[in-house]
Design an enzyme around this catalytic site. Structure first.
Site, PDB file in Angstrom:
ATOM      1  CE1 TYR A   1      -4.003   2.148   1.000  1.00 61.39           C
ATOM      2  CE2 TYR A   1      -2.313   3.381   2.164  1.00 61.39           C
ATOM      3  CZ  TYR A   1      -3.593   3.295   1.649  1.00 61.39           C
ATOM      4  OH  TYR A   1      -4.440   4.363   1.776  1.00 61.39           O
ATOM      5  CE  LYS A  13     -25.034   7.407  23.690  1.00 67.13           C
ATOM      6  NZ  LYS A  13     -23.829   8.162  23.893  1.00 67.13           N
ATOM      7  CD  GLU A  36     -20.282   9.482  18.202  1.00 65.45           C
ATOM      8  OE1 GLU A  36     -21.165  10.297  17.841  1.00 65.45           O
ATOM      9  OE2 GLU A  36     -19.601   9.620  19.245  1.00 65.45           O
ATOM     10  CB  CYS A  41      16.508   0.894  36.311  1.00 66.87           C
ATOM     11  SG  CYS A  41      17.939  -0.198  36.275  1.00 66.87           S
TER      12      CYS A  41
HETATM   13  S1  IVH Z   1     -27.842   8.163  16.480  1.00 69.60           S
HETATM   14  C1  IVH Z   1     -30.402  12.280  16.836  1.00 69.60           C
HETATM   15  N1  IVH Z   1     -26.243   6.179  16.890  1.00 69.60           N
HETATM   16  O1  IVH Z   1     -24.358   9.600  20.961  1.00 69.60           O
HETATM   17  C2  IVH Z   1     -29.175  11.639  17.270  1.00 69.60           C
HETATM   18  N2  IVH Z   1     -25.720   8.205  17.946  1.00 69.60           N
HETATM   19  O2  IVH Z   1     -25.928  11.059  23.146  1.00 69.60           O
HETATM   20  C3  IVH Z   1     -28.853  10.520  16.374  1.00 69.60           C
HETATM   21  N3  IVH Z   1     -23.676   8.139  19.262  1.00 69.60           N
HETATM   22  O3  IVH Z   1     -24.693  12.780  19.644  1.00 69.60           O
HETATM   23  C4  IVH Z   1     -27.656   9.842  16.811  1.00 69.60           C
HETATM   24  N4  IVH Z   1     -23.154   6.049  18.829  1.00 69.60           N
HETATM   25  O4  IVH Z   1     -22.894  11.363  18.630  1.00 69.60           O
HETATM   26  C5  IVH Z   1     -26.486   7.454  17.166  1.00 69.60           C
HETATM   27  N5  IVH Z   1     -24.932   4.315  17.101  1.00 69.60           N
HETATM   28  C6  IVH Z   1     -25.157   5.577  17.386  1.00 69.60           C
HETATM   29  C7  IVH Z   1     -24.310   6.331  18.204  1.00 69.60           C
HETATM   30  C8  IVH Z   1     -24.630   7.647  18.471  1.00 69.60           C
HETATM   31  C9  IVH Z   1     -22.797   7.155  19.450  1.00 69.60           C
HETATM   32  C10 IVH Z   1     -23.562   9.486  19.844  1.00 69.60           C
HETATM   33  C11 IVH Z   1     -23.998  10.588  18.924  1.00 69.60           C
HETATM   34  C12 IVH Z   1     -24.964  11.423  19.697  1.00 69.60           C
HETATM   35  C13 IVH Z   1     -24.775  10.927  21.090  1.00 69.60           C
HETATM   36  C14 IVH Z   1     -26.094  11.020  21.814  1.00 69.60           C
END
Ligand code: IVH
Length: 668
Positions: A34, A113, A174, A429
């Site tokens: 790559y 999440k 994210e 050390c």
């Molecule tokens: S959906 C309307 N999906 O968690 C908001 N958010 O506390 C739609 N986050 O600001 C977001 N993983 O940045 C969604 N699988 C996921 C997520 C996710 C992390 C974050 C996101 C959001 C915060 C909410």
């Protein structure tokens, strides 16, 4: 194929491999292949700059540092999610959903999440044109240059017949850092005496909001898409799950392989419990799950409250924290000789894992936390396997706690430990033969720039040490062929080659030996300066801090390090042992006519024809002395542009000041 065609072909090929690596997690080629593609593209673009496009993979780190980020308004607000912490709360949420989606079956999508930083990406005609932070939800910061350095974010999207790319497309997701990269980053920060990030999320945030994109580029950030802002053509997908599949097809990384879809709320609740323990198997930190109603039509019906959608909810895992008692504080010695205090704990469960140890990072941290042996403490696992201590629970103190003191000797080899600079946090050390860091030290000793022993790399060294065949650097010179043949790595020819390479290394000049010994603050160049100045190891070993500081290139820290190193009995033993093997301990310097003999020079300011280090080397080559400070004994101060305080001192002492041209005439 002409240059333009080859550039296009290479870009396509690189994008293809990025896709397989970052989106599908199935790399098709080795890293070096790559890198070769990248190098070829870079070269062609350098020769033909008119063909460089914004979305070329070479343009990821092309921006300069910015003073401030500009504000951008989001097309639709970037909302947050309502949090829940129990099954009951999930059921409550579902009841609210049922009130709106009456008499209909609906599906839930359960996804991780991701504990990162929310970002929006805008693509115009498939080309990334803007990356922004969430900010207050309505307005964020323009971080396009930093976003472009993230290799898992495509600079241009792939087109598919199923989903023709709309003119404008905004996805949200994210930015995060993998647990292993987080750990490496913190280790690096600690090694440089900095303050480590508390968790991967802070690391991602801190790296993303750098004014200099070069720093962001070095941080191994990644991206996962989880939602969208504005996407014309949404009629093309009817569910969230379909949206994620389209993302994957057009080149955006998703977390599809960690997603569940179900119609039963009981199953949702079940998954929430189960996945808390599964989180360890994911390469990035997740702080919970997000439960979303799958159908976009249902989502539309449910709508939003002021701050969050009604069609989604976050289930947060309990924090990976626990309280326990410190049984003892022990000190570990790492591969580079750094001492790390580690707390031995009464075993406790924390985030699904039994914990019996916690790192205290360094002795300043012990001080900052005020932690004592037998204290009850709060511990937390944040991305690392080994948890850390957050705080002492003082109310649990009984008065029987014992203060921990920094050991003044290495717990492994019992030699004195040193703190190199006052401001350093790390104690080390520095015994070259200490078993705790012998492996690292010997690999350094054998490397090309030092003693250059071909074949004595990490694997060989590790095997030699584990079989107790070497316990210091000198032992390699006592190895016999029969010993080597006992190791897996060495068949007949290889064993002989290594022995030959070891033998040859005895003739390296003193400077290489000095560098190989791994004295702190003595790099390749400083080793040459010392060797050329003292000519033999015996003479260098007699030098005092004062003697060393007089040398132009040697500062107080390095001078101190050299004296401490040679003062150790272990070093003396090693040197004696090396001598017996016939290892060369002299430096031969090609001297010219000694036309500067007996004269001492000091350099100040910027010289035009050489660096000050090279000028000092020239003086020594011609038999003179190059000193770092002006005294009555100085014969000449050579002043370049913008001379410093040495110039004033020379005037005060009446030392002769000459310009670079005069110096050039003297040495010609
Ligand atoms: S959906 C309307 N999906 O968690 C908001 N958010 O506390 C739609 N986050 O600001 C977001 N993983 O940045 C969604 N699988 C996921 C997520 C996710 C992390 C974050 C996101 C959001 C915060 C909410």
């Amino acid at each position: 194929m002409n240059a333009q065609q080859e550039i296009e072909k290479l870009k396509k090929e690189i994008r293809h491999h990025d896709y397989f690596y970052y989106v599908l997690a199935q790399p098709k080629i080795a890293d070096y292949e790559y890198d070769n593609l990248m190098k070829r593209l870079q070269k062609l673009e350098e020769q033909n700059p008119q063909f460089i496009t914004d979305d070329s993979p070479t343009q990821r780190v092309s921006g300069k540092a910015v003073k401030d980020f500009t504000t951008v308004k989001h097309s639709t607000p970037m909302l947050s999610l309502d949090n829940t912490y129990s099954s009951d709360e999930i059921i409550e949420w579902d009841k609210r959903v049922k009130k709106i989606i009456t008499n209909e079956n609906y599906e839930y999508v359960i996804e991780p999440k991701i504990d990162g930083i929310s970002c929006s990406l805008i693509y115009k005609n498939g080309i990334l044109i803007q990356g922004a932070t969430r900010g207050d939800g309505d307005n964020g910061e323009d971080i396009t240059l930093n976003i472009k350095t993230i290799r898992s974010i495509p600079l241009s999207l792939l087109s598919t017949s199923y989903f023709p790319l709309p003119t404008l497309l905004e996805v949200r997701g994210e930015v995060y850092i993998d647990k292993t990269d987080f750990q490496k980053l913190n280790e690096e920060i600690l090694k440089n005496g900095g303050q480590p990030f508390a968790n991967p999320r802070n690391a991602a945030a801190g790296s993303l909001r750098q004014k200099n994109p070069q720093i962001t580029a070095a941080r191994k950030l990644k991206f996962i898409v989880h939602s969208y802002g504005t996407i014309p053509g949404t009629e093309k997908f009817k569910t969230h799950f379909e949206f994620l599949n389209i993302c994957e097809k057009i080149g955006l990384p998703t977390t599809l392989k960690n997603i569940n879809v179900t119609k039963k709320i009981d199953e949702v609740v079940e998954l929430c419990k189960k996945r808390e323990f599964d989180r360890e198997n994911i390469s990035f930190e997740i702080d919970g799950l997000v439960i979303k109603i799958n159908s976009l039509e249902h989502q539309k019906k449910l709508g939003f409250t002021m701050k969050s959608p009604r069609w989604a909810i976050a289930y947060k895992f309990p924090p990976k924290q626990a309280t326990t008692k410190i049984k003892n504080i022990v000190v570990q010695v790492g591969r580079t000789g750094i001492l790390t205090p580690v707390a031995e704990l009464e075993p406790v469960e924390c985030g699904g894992v039994k914990i019996a140890r916690a790192t205290l990072h360094n002795f300043d941290e012990v001080e900052r936390l005020g932690v004592k042996i037998a204290d009850t403490v709060l511990i937390e696992r944040a991305g690392e396997v080994i948890p850390k201590i957050i705080k002492v629970i003082e109310s649990k103190r009984t008065g029987k706690e014992k203060k921990f003191s920094i050991p003044n000797r290495c717990p492994v080899c019992n030699q004195p430990v040193v703190k190199e600079k006052e401001k350093d946090v790390a104690w080390r050390c520095i015994n070259p033969s200490c078993p705790a860091h012998l492996e690292n030290g010997l690999v350094h000793f054998a490397k090309r720039e030092a003693m250059d022993v071909e074949g004595l790399g990490e694997t060989a060294v590790s095997q030699l040490i584990s079989k107790n065949m070497v316990s210091d650097f000198a032992d390699i010179y006592y190895l016999k062929k029969d010993d080597l043949l006992k190791l897996e790595l060495f068949k007949d020819k290889k064993a002989q080659n290594l022995l030959d390479a070891i033998e040859k290394s005895k003739n390296r000049p003193l400077s290489r030996l000095l560098f190989g010994l791994g004295i702190r603050n003595i790099g390749e160049k400083a080793a040459i300066v010392l060797a050329e100045k003292f000519l033999t190891l015996d003479d260098l070993m007699k030098a005092t801090v004062d003697d060393l500081q007089k040398i132009y290139e040697v500062g107080p820290v390095a001078a101190e390090a050299v004296v401490k190193f040679f003062a150790m009995p272990e070093t003396k033993k090693l040197v004696e042992k090396l001598k017996k093997t016939g290892t060369n301990m002299k430096e031969e310097i090609k001297t010219g006519p000694k036309i500067l003999e007996g004269k001492t020079y000091v350099f100040t300011g910027e010289l035009k024809n050489f660096s000050r280090t090279d000028a000092a080397a020239k003086v020594r080559q011609l038999g003179g002395n190059a000193a770092s400070s002006v005294s009555q004994k100085t014969d000449f101060v050579v002043a370049g542009d913008n001379p410093g305080s040495k110039y004033k001192k020379a005037q005060k002492l009446g030392v002769k000041i000459i310009l670079e041209d005069e110096f050039l005439k003297m040495i010609r």
